[in-house]
Design an enzyme around this catalytic site. Structure first.
Site: not given
Ligand code: COA
Length: 613
Positions: A59, A72, A297, A413, A513-514
């Site tokens: 940044y 954002p 941000h 994250s 990004s998610q």
């Molecule tokens: N089988 C069935 N379910 C699964 C699975 C599998 N093999 N792998 C994951 N899942 C489920 C998880 O248990 C979770 O369930 P929930 O919805 O009940 O919580 C869901 O699927 C989502 O998991 P997944 O898609 O693997 O992603 P995550 O939630 O772990 O997210 C990242 C991954 C990288 C997005 C997350 O760790 C992260 O860092 N998020 C922050 C991003 C960020 O900072 N964004 C803003 C930037 S400004």
């Protein structure tokens, strides 16, 4: 890991050169070892060895304008206001919610967040919440500064209300009494009246904050020569947040147009000057029901922003306005309009900022798309990580559009660590390339089982990279740390960092990004390079929402074309999954990978990042 991440993205000859540079860097007793030692020393003396480097690199050193390029936005559901007063009632209720939330922050009442999804259940660092309302990004000629006011300081008892490009101070404490919602509404009504008075109208100074950071810093240096301007800037700097009361934009109100209005306000002819982009929390309440936030941000990530805005949305819908008064109307002082001293030179600067904002507005190619065929529940049923699956789908779409893969950023994250922000998941894996080739190769038709195997390989690779990144084992922050510490010890920049591969690998043509939400709203942001895409996605149980951005100025990109390819790819991937049940061997491999990394997550990390808990 670095070599593996780029091998398939660069030409063979370039790769050979990079490999030899990397090997030289990593030789026993070589530069890499020396820098690693220094970084370990730094980690002994700091909470988080990468935080400052990362903040500057991501940044504060960046010179591009904040709207679109950096800030954002969160788009709230469209509101149905019956009349103008209704929109002010909404704004007053929102401000009351903000004050309630701020109080929870100040009294440290916010419950600690725990990680969800992959490796769920770890407590997360809460520091970002404590920077939501007390920070300000001050422009600098070479580097900006993130100013942090002490939380709960009495200096901070006002918000700034922007209306018709005018800025007003709304004091929240009058005669030692905190304003109640009815008082706030009364003050907002007065502000609207004052803004309508064209005789007292000031030039649209907010425009300057929409400019490139160096341009804004230069303009600010001119402004602060006058004490009136100095005073106005100081008051804005210390406010809790900005609330922008927007006129109707005249645009047809859809998801894409609402997202555009949040990102850049539609330019100086619409609401682009009714903003102060340096302020981290800026709420927009449009008379036409277009509402949301646009955020600077640097103090926090989208996930923290979601937590705050979801709280506000729930507050808004769950608690009817309590229109009590703390103060009698006659005691309420008239809100103060911020004044500016202008000169022909400053008028010229405003005009130049307006033109540059207009160019940005014209250039942004945005497509907000709801993919409704299925959502993350379908993906979970395939026993796949929804996030990994979506990332692989994005690679497929990019390959379809461009016939190649490119360096991709997915934010991961690292709030498991004290002061942790994000590291990068490099989603353009070799396994993703093999999958997209199998899906698109016209000459050799691959069998469904071959494609399915490739899909599983890609998903497993992506899942493993995610787990590595969120547990502090990503490569981007580590390389950044090594690069920056070389500068601290006045070393010539090591060749590994001047190498064209390193430079290209940090040009994130696909920046993703998610940002999931549990109430109806969505996040969006712009691309980070001129020929790139910004893709923010919000997976829901039965649909997936994508906010896709790119620039019209690039002949290589088109948001609509990308979205079309993404749609097609997601349908093909579903069909493939439906046809092919998951092979047993892959199930075992995937759960093994997760088990292994879960083990790694609970062990002390070998990287020098410290946990804060
Ligand atoms: N089988 C069935 N379910 C699964 C699975 C599998 N093999 N792998 C994951 N899942 C489920 C998880 O248990 C979770 O369930 P929930 O919805 O009940 O919580 C869901 O699927 C989502 O998991 P997944 O898609 O693997 O992603 P995550 O939630 O772990 O997210 C990242 C991954 C990288 C997005 C997350 O760790 C992260 O860092 N998020 C922050 C991003 C960020 O900072 N964004 C803003 C930037 S400004």
């Amino acid at each position: 890991m670095y070599l593996t991440s780029i091998k398939h993205l660069v030409k063979e000859e370039q790769y050979r050169k990079t490999k030899s540079i990397v090997e030289k860097f990593g030789e026993p007793g070589g530069t890499g070892e020396l820098l690693q030692k220094k970084l370990l020393e730094k980690s002994d003396n700091t909470h988080n060895w990468v935080y400052d480097y990362w903040l500057d690199d991501m940044y504060l050193n960046q010179r591009l304008a904040l709207p679109v390029n950096s800030n954002p936005a969160m788009v709230f559901p469209k509101q149905d206001f019956r009349d103008h007063k209704d929109s002010l009632r909404f704004a007053a209720h929102l401000i009351t919610g903000v004050l309630e939330y701020k109080e929870r922050i100040d009294t440290r009442e916010l419950p600690v967040d725990f990680s969800r999804g992959q490796l769920a259940g770890t407590p997360l660092c809460m520091k970002q919440y404590y920077r939501l309302f007390n920070t300000y990004r001050l422009p600098g000629l070479k580097r900006d500064t993130l100013i942090i006011h002490e939380t709960g300081s009495t200096e901070q008892e006002h918000i700034i209300v922007a209306c018709k490009n005018q800025f007003f101070v709304l004091d929240l404490v009058v005669k030692e009494k905190k304003l109640k919602e009815m008082d706030i509404l009364t003050q907002l009504e007065k502000i609207v009246k004052m803004a309508e008075n064209s005789e007292e109208r000031q030039p649209p100074f907010g425009l300057l904050t929409s400019d490139g950071r160096t341009e804004w810093a230069q303009a600010r240096d001119v402004l602060i020569k006058d004490s009136v301007n100095r005073e106005s800037l100081a008051v804005i700097q210390k406010c809790l947040c900005v609330v922008c009361l927007d006129d109707p934009s005249g645009m047809e109100v859809g998801d894409t147009s609402r997202a555009l209005l949040m990102l850049h306000g539609g330019g100086h002819e619409k609401m682009g000057a009714n903003r102060w982009y340096d302020k981290p929390m800026q709420f927009v309440v449009g008379e036409d029901g277009v509402c949301g936030t646009v955020c600077e941000h640097s103090p926090f990530e989208g996930i923290v922003l979601v937590a705050c805005t979801e709280y506000l949305m729930k507050f808004m819908t769950g608690s009817p306005s309590k229109m009590g008064r703390a103060t009698s109307v006659s005691e309420l002082p008239t809100p103060r309009r911020l004044l500016w001293k202008t000169t022909p030179h400053i008028q010229g600067l405003l005009k130049a900022s307006a033109e540059r904002l207009q160019r940005l507005v014209r250039d942004l190619d945005m497509d907000v798309h709801k993919f409704e065929v299925y959502g993350k529940e379908f993906i979970k049923k395939q026993k796949m990580s929804p996030d990994a699956y979506i990332q692989v789908a994005l690679q497929l779409a990019f390959y379809r559009c461009n016939g190649r893969l490119v360096s991709t950023y997915e934010s991961a994250s690292i709030r498991r660590f004290h002061e942790g922000r994000v590291d990068n998941i490099r989603s353009a894996t070799p396994e993703a390339l093999a999958f997209v080739k199998a899906m698109t190769d016209q000459k050799t038709s691959n069998s469904d089982s071959e494609k399915m195997k490739r899909l599983w390989d890609a998903i497993n690779a992506q899942t493993n990279s995610t787990i590595a990144a969120i547990t502090g084992m990503g490569i981007d922050n580590h390389l950044l740390g090594l690069r920056e510490i070389s500068q601290e010890i006045h070393m010539e920049v090591p060749e590994i960092f001047t190498d064209e591969t390193y430079v290209a690998s940090n040009q994130f043509i696909l920046s993703t990004s998610q940002v999931p939400t549990t109430v109806e709203m969505f996040c969006c942001y712009g691309p980070v390079v001129p020929n790139g895409y910004g893709c923010c996605y919000n997976p829901q149980a039965d649909h997936l929402l994508f906010s896709m951005t790119s620039f019209h100025g690039s002949t290589e990109t088109s948001s609509a074309v990308f979205i079309k390819a993404l749609d097609e790819g997601l349908v093909e991937m579903r069909d493939l999954c439906r046809k092919r049940n998951k092979p047993q061997s892959n199930t075992a491999a995937a759960s093994k990978a997760v088990e292994k990394s879960q083990g790694a997550g609970s062990k002390p990390l070998s990287t020098p990042q410290k946990t804060g808990k």
